[in-house]
Design a protein around this motif. Structure first.
Motif, PDB file in Angstrom:
ATOM      1  N   LEU A 120       0.813  -1.211   0.000  1.00 40.82           N
ATOM      2  CA  LEU A 120       0.000   0.000   0.000  1.00 40.82           C
ATOM      3  C   LEU A 120       0.848   1.263   0.000  1.00 40.82           C
ATOM      4  O   LEU A 120       0.521   2.232  -0.686  1.00 40.82           O
ATOM      5  N   VAL A 121       1.961   1.264   0.760  1.00 37.71           N
ATOM      6  CA  VAL A 121       2.700   2.518   0.974  1.00 37.71           C
ATOM      7  C   VAL A 121       3.935   2.658   0.092  1.00 37.71           C
ATOM      8  O   VAL A 121       4.567   3.718   0.107  1.00 37.71           O
ATOM      9  N   THR A 122       4.291   1.620  -0.659  1.00 33.32           N
ATOM     10  CA  THR A 122       5.497   1.706  -1.500  1.00 33.32           C
ATOM     11  C   THR A 122       5.143   1.480  -2.966  1.00 33.32           C
ATOM     12  O   THR A 122       4.105   0.920  -3.299  1.00 33.32           O
ATOM     13  N   VAL A 123       6.059   1.924  -3.828  1.00 30.03           N
ATOM     14  CA  VAL A 123       5.949   1.678  -5.265  1.00 30.03           C
ATOM     15  C   VAL A 123       6.979   0.606  -5.632  1.00 30.03           C
ATOM     16  O   VAL A 123       7.906   0.318  -4.863  1.00 30.03           O
ATOM     17  N   PRO A 124       6.848  -0.034  -6.807  1.00 23.15           N
ATOM     18  CA  PRO A 124       7.757  -1.138  -7.152  1.00 23.15           C
ATOM     19  C   PRO A 124       9.233  -0.775  -7.078  1.00 23.15           C
ATOM     20  O   PRO A 124      10.052  -1.601  -6.629  1.00 23.15           O
ATOM     21  N   GLU A 125       9.603   0.425  -7.482  1.00 20.76           N
ATOM     22  CA  GLU A 125      11.016   0.812  -7.430  1.00 20.76           C
ATOM     23  C   GLU A 125      11.546   0.792  -6.000  1.00 20.76           C
ATOM     24  O   GLU A 125      12.712   0.444  -5.761  1.00 20.76           O
ATOM     25  N   GLU A 126      10.724   1.184  -5.034  1.00 20.02           N
ATOM     26  CA  GLU A 126      11.146   1.150  -3.633  1.00 20.02           C
ATOM     27  C   GLU A 126      11.259  -0.286  -3.133  1.00 20.02           C
ATOM     28  O   GLU A 126      12.226  -0.627  -2.421  1.00 20.02           O
ATOM     29  N   ARG A 127      10.310  -1.110  -3.493  1.00 19.37           N
ATOM     30  CA  ARG A 127      10.365  -2.508  -3.053  1.00 19.37           C
ATOM     31  C   ARG A 127      11.561  -3.238  -3.653  1.00 19.37           C
ATOM     32  O   ARG A 127      12.027  -4.240  -3.093  1.00 19.37           O
TER      33      ARG A 127
END
Length: 237
Positions: A120-127
């Motif tokens: 919910l709180v992150t985007v794929p690049e962050e993950r």
């Protein structure tokens, strides 16, 4: 602790203990009259912190009432931000001639509650980079730091725009050595009161006493006119 993440022009007050509800003005008490005792205590304490910080700017005490979407209403000529989590409350304020926007946040240095929350709180690049940072620096819960950074971004964003900002509307990158972060906006950025178009926000972070702390301070027009980001603080982290 959090004052180390902000420039000297920002007045900060923090506490690890709650203040009595008697520090509230009647207008403030009315807002939390039906709330739990815990909510009333944190509401009172963070406003007590805010008034102590305002006093350092020479601003007389006054009620601090929530405005649109719950954002605190500050006296004229002042910008500020407040945060509270279990065992910690803080407020930061500055003259608007020195700082255009402030955002501070404190969170427990623990993982986010579930994988669903992470999505919910992150985007794929962050993950993509979170596992790598966790392996290199296991003392920091990086998912929680990303969440905190986005909370600070929103607190700096909303007073300028008056608009909501979703978690997926900003991409966080972190420098583990310098203890800084940058949030690239994935939506059109606001124009500040002094005419700068922002495409991102930068700030500082720390992990202390079981807490993740993040802070953003956007300098006013006297700072170099780099519209792409907020500038790191003048203090070391």
């Amino acid at each position: 602790m959090i004052e180390e993440l902000l420039p000297a022009s920002v007045a900060v007050e923090e506490t690890f203990d709650d203040l009595p509800e008697s520090v509230l003005y009647e207008q403030e008490k009315a807002l939390v009259a039906g709330s739990t005792a815990e909510r009333r205590k944190e509401f009172a304490t963070v406003r007590g912190c805010a008034r102590e910080a305002l006093a350092r700017l020479g601003v007389p005490p006054a009620p601090i009432l929530p405005g649109p979407r719950g954002a605190p209403g500050w006296p004229g000529g002042v910008v500020g931000s407040m945060t509270h989590c279990a065992g910690y409350r803080a407020a930061a304020v500055a003259r608007s001639g020195d700082v255009t926007a402030l955002g501070i946040d404190a969170e427990p240095n623990r993982p986010l509650p579930s994988t669903g929350t992470l999505e919910l709180v992150t985007v794929p690049e962050e993950r993509h980079w979170l596992p790598r940072m966790a392996a290199r620096h296991p003392g920091v819960n990086w998912d929680r730091l990303v969440f905190s950074a986005k909370e600070s971004v929103y607190k700096a964003w909303f007073p300028i725009t008056g608009r909501w900002l979703e978690f997926e509307d900003a991409l966080i990158t972190v420098d583990a050595e310098a203890r800084t972060f940058h949030a690239r906006l994935l939506v059109p950025g606001p124009v500040t009161p002094d005419g700068r178009r922002l495409t991102g926000f930068s700030g500082n972070w720390a992990v202390r006493q079981g807490l993740v702390l993040t802070a953003i301070a956007l300098p006013a027009a006297s700072a170099p006119p780099d519209a792409s980001a907020l500038y790191p603080s003048t203090r070391s982290s």
